[in-house]
Design a protein around this motif. Structure first.
Motif, PDB file in Angstrom:
ATOM      1  N   ASN A 192      40.427  22.743  42.558  1.00 30.08           N
ATOM      2  CA  ASN A 192      40.770  24.067  43.076  1.00 30.08           C
ATOM      3  C   ASN A 192      40.456  24.230  44.560  1.00 30.08           C
ATOM      4  OD1 ASN A 192      41.700  26.681  43.046  1.00 30.08           O
ATOM      5  ND2 ASN A 192      39.951  27.544  41.948  1.00 30.08           N
ATOM      6  N   ARG A 224      43.063  30.889  35.085  1.00 27.10           N
ATOM      7  CA  ARG A 224      42.757  30.958  33.648  1.00 27.10           C
ATOM      8  C   ARG A 224      42.805  29.532  33.141  1.00 27.10           C
ATOM      9  NH1 ARG A 224      45.994  35.344  30.057  1.00 27.10           N
ATOM     10  NH2 ARG A 224      44.447  34.790  28.474  1.00 27.10           N
ATOM     11  N   ARG A 275      39.337  33.273  31.884  1.00 28.46           N
ATOM     12  CA  ARG A 275      39.248  33.482  33.320  1.00 28.46           C
ATOM     13  C   ARG A 275      38.006  32.803  33.871  1.00 28.46           C
ATOM     14  NH1 ARG A 275      42.699  37.382  32.749  1.00 28.46           N
ATOM     15  NH2 ARG A 275      41.622  37.979  30.857  1.00 28.46           N
ATOM     16  N   GLU A 276      38.198  31.972  34.867  1.00 22.61           N
ATOM     17  CA  GLU A 276      37.027  31.384  35.517  1.00 22.61           C
ATOM     18  C   GLU A 276      36.326  32.470  36.316  1.00 22.61           C
ATOM     19  OE1 GLU A 276      38.141  26.743  36.295  1.00 22.61           O
ATOM     20  OE2 GLU A 276      38.737  28.179  37.832  1.00 22.61           O
ATOM     21  N   THR A 277      35.011  32.473  36.275  1.00 21.51           N
ATOM     22  CA  THR A 277      34.304  33.562  36.953  1.00 21.51           C
ATOM     23  C   THR A 277      33.862  33.183  38.358  1.00 21.51           C
ATOM     24  OG1 THR A 277      32.321  32.830  35.803  1.00 21.51           O
ATOM     25  CG2 THR A 277      33.478  34.711  34.890  1.00 21.51           C
ATOM     26  N   ARG A 312      34.404  31.577  42.062  1.00 22.89           N
ATOM     27  CA  ARG A 312      35.450  31.215  43.014  1.00 22.89           C
ATOM     28  C   ARG A 312      34.883  30.289  44.073  1.00 22.89           C
ATOM     29  NH1 ARG A 312      38.968  35.664  45.430  1.00 22.89           N
ATOM     30  NH2 ARG A 312      39.815  33.728  46.252  1.00 22.89           N
TER      31      ARG A 312
END
Lengths: 528, 528
Positions: free
Chosen positions: A511, A518, A523-525, A527
């Motif tokens: 990423n 998702r 949902r990834e929390t 960032r």
């Protein structure tokens, strides 16, 4: 900057060889220089060809580069300074304060979309990792993202020469999504278009965006506009204007060998429900607020409150008395064009000609022959329910109050409404249950529901919806104001078992763009 | 459960009084009982009226209630057991194993949407809190959510009598969104429709959902289907079927006084690019995988690989030799209906009649007169690029290999492609750069890109896209498989300055539903 009347075909400036369009100062009727030669079919093709060539590169630009580009457009628009304000005032007849405010709104909008690009939620990344041992069948690796649809045709509105024009909401949303834009400038403010076009073109050059990222054409809707929507390279259309204009583009888009979506914002009468408690509590205040909203900018807002509904009684009489008095004091304001003024007068005459419609008040004349005089009518609900033409928009400061016998008839009026951009509820003591009963109907009729406010003045933010069911727009599933508008110009693509060395950064395991994702539905929390 | 031939108009069972449709066993040509009387205009109106009455209540049901309802539908479908499998086999000619698998896929899909309802991201909640002290103007409180569009018309597909039919993907997505559904059952499997319809109707009753949540009509597309799409209460359409059928519904929807969106999944040839390294590495393996995918289910998949492209050479010759041998061994399988079989034969004859097209192999005949015999053709790219009709879908196990002279011509074939559901890239040693160069074109042509796989077999998950640019679908911005499909049936609504005692639970400050939210543009990280 000296105006030349030349179009922007990518980085090329080109004078159109078709009929010359002359902008007019609506206050005086005087022609403004220069003239703007209309583009030809070849000009349309050249702009679309450049946009098509630019599309793959623009689609793949890192989000940060597109964000910086939008910010540069904002800076360049700001640098136009007084020249831009002066020209837009001359072409629109709108007051200087309003135009200055609209410059701020336009640049704020560009910067908001820059921030939205950086947020990254629009990329809609979903990863369902491979399950090689699943039985009876393994699951392949699946990665989804939202991708720019390709070249977008944008048609600006007469009534917002900046915020809904060359570098307005549709352009900002399309560029944010990664779509090249071909704008057809609105005939009423071509000098303003050229100035803003020069700002966008400079930003394209300075930020090293692909040449076809932006073009600006001049010409008539039936010719240049229709040719643009029919061009096979155009993948979506953004339009703000009349119902006739919007539906004409819808037909053209649907008749293409490959139909494309049209996002047309067209017509709305923005009904206001004056509930009994609200009128009892503050009839005068509501009447004053209403006349202020109705007459703002000569009533030339998509969200102008053109229809009201209330139950007959002393409080409504008080409201009408105050509204009539305030309206009579309102001086007519210059309308955007002679054509719009003439159309307003025709619309008002049509309303007045319906049997059962009564004129309650008329504003005072304006300072010039192009001033729109405000009008207020009443009609009984029984008549209104039989005459669907009373729901048609009169673009300008005219409104009709539908007088109902009781709450039940008020609900029938709500049920009979066409699709709207907004519906407003004025509520007061004891109105809670009446409002709650109306809501399930009202929320199917509009993109925005307001309470104890007025629909003019559309906030540009994340939660705004400037849209609504037909005929307010061609497609009520989107908005033309606010960050959600980026979704108009995206479509989902799934990549199955894509090798890591081909995956776009948006979909890579680690990423690198720090996008919200998702993964397997969750949902990834965190960032990046 | 004894089949009666009766429609489901809400909770009422009603025998249609129009022409009687008789399902046929495609293996034998024998009629299956009972007959199904076609519905009338009144039946359509009654179903739509019930759906319209149900819409406000269904839209407002707590997510948990809708999730439990979808789970109950899944249980009820499972309880149909062997009777359902037997009937679907008889009506479709598909093998029992395939039908059993499809029952599992259908119930899994219903449960996936139940989980998606509970996830709540679909509600799209955005709150921009009031800024009363902002200057020059205060910001009002703005709250946005996604709301069910209203009654949805669903048209099932012939080739998935369960997963794309009465309780299939469109129905599950629409119910999940909170939309009542009126299904027109596909004529080829009306008994299967009735059985599944009874399961849905039972779940509606048992879960106390509003009566009009679900109706099931029988009749012809041109009559009952068109009347359904034209009904003013219908707000969106989901369709899977032929291009002719889909475009007819698109026209009807666009011609309504209030046009509505049509989500039609129509036709795709699902091109496969055989890159040079892949053919050198594993021509035989790829040929075997290809023939398996092509002939699966008599080729009656929307994602059937009907077009291949590769560069001429010994490796391609090897691929063609193996593919031809395997295809010749493939026994014809019963097609879904006599009409589909006849259409397949016509399509194959049309391909074969194009000058320059060569038949490479033909499958062996099947056991019955309705068996589709597989076919493999080749054509030079130069011819393919001149003959757009070679891109038209032949529904069945027929494929054409486009033989290119070099990588440049392969890229031109990619650039000439129509919109597709899928595009597949078979890649191997040294193909990385060729694949990377094709990708920017391919990702504009399809909803799903596959690598070293085959397009048949569509995973039902979060990251799947079963959609793509026209003519693959009417609108490439959505998917008909996977959880993203819920967005088809939602539209955004903004509530401005709504009093707390009127706010729906989804938008309340304390977030009683525990929905994911964006507040002032920032994603909240904690869920209730």
């Amino acid at each position: 900057m000296p105006l030349t009347g030349a179009m922007f075909i990518g980085s090329e400036r080109r004078i159109g060889q078709g009929p010359v369009l002359e902008p007019v100062d609506p206050r005086t009727g005087a022609s403004l220089h220069p003239g703007y030669g209309s583009g030809s079919a070849t000009d349309v093709e050249d702009a679309c060809q450049l946009a098509d060539l630019a599309a793959p590169e623009l689609r793949a630009t890192p989000p940060e580069r597109r964000a910086a580009f939008l910010e540069r457009v904002a800076e360049r628009v700001e640098q136009l300074g007084g020249e831009l304000v002066e020209r837009a005032v001359a072409e629109s007849g709108l007051p200087e304060g309003r135009i200055s405010g609209e410059v701020g709104r336009t640049t704020g909008q560009l910067r908001l979309f820059a921030a939205e690009i950086r947020d990254g939620g629009w990329a809609g990344v979903r990863i369902d990792p491979a399950l090689p041992d699943r039985s009876p069948q393994p699951r392949p690796d699946l990665r989804q993202r939202q991708l720019a649809v390709g070249p977008v045709a944008v048609f600006g509105a007469s009534n917002f020469p900046l915020a809904f024009s060359v570098a307005g909401g549709d352009t900002a949303a399309a560029l944010a999504a990664g779509c090249p834009v071909v704008v057809k400038g609105h005939e009423a403010h071509l000098g303003t278009c050229e100035l803003v076009g020069s700002a966008v073109a400079a930003a394209v050059r300075e930020c090293g965006m692909p040449e076809g990222t932006f073009s600006l054409l001049y010409g008539s809707g039936p010719e240049v506009g229709q040719a643009l929507v029919a061009d096979p390279r155009i993948q979506a259309v953004g339009f703000t204007g009349s119902r006739a204009g919007g539906t004409a583009l819808m037909r053209t888009a649907a008749a293409r060998p490959r139909p494309i979506p049209v996002h047309a914002e067209m017509s709305s009468v923005n009904p206001v429900f004056l509930l009994p408690g609200a009128l009892r509590d503050r009839a005068t205040e509501i009447a004053e607020g209403f006349v202020g909203s109705l007459t703002l900018g000569a009533g030339q807002f998509c969200t102008n409150p053109g229809l009201l509904a209330a139950v007959r009684g002393p409080a409504l009489t008080e409201f009408l008395d105050v509204a009539a008095a305030r309206l009579a004091e309102a001086a007519g304001q210059t309308m955007l064009t002679r054509g719009i003024h003439a159309a307003y007068e025709r619309s008002v005459a049509e309303i007045a000609s319906v049997e059962g419609v009564r004129e309650v008040a008329s504003g005072s004349p304006g300072e010039d022959g192009n001033a729109g005089v405000a009008r207020l009518f009443t009609v009984d609900a029984e008549v209104f329910l039989r005459r669907p033409e009373l729901q048609e928009e009169a673009f300008g400061a005219a409104a009709t109050v539908v007088v109902c016998e009781d709450a039940e008839q008020l609900a029938r009026v709500a049920g009979a409404l066409d699709g709207q951009l907004t519906v407003t509820v004025q509520h007061g003591s004891g109105d809670r249950d009446t409002a709650a009963a109306l809501l399930p109907v009202l929320e199917t009729r509009a993109g925005r529901l307001l309470f104890n406010g007025w629909p003019t003045g559309v906030e540009v933010g994340h939660a705004m919806v400037h849209g609504g069911p037909y005929p307010a727009t061609s497609d009520g599933r989107t908005t033309s104001v606010g960050t959600l508008a980026i979704e108009r110009f995206l479509r989902p693509v799934c990549y199955q078992s894509m090798p890591a060395d081909l995956l776009p950064p948006a979909l890579a395991d680690d990423n690198p763009l720090g996008l919200p994702r998702r993964v397997d539905g969750t949902r990834e929390t965190v960032r990046a």
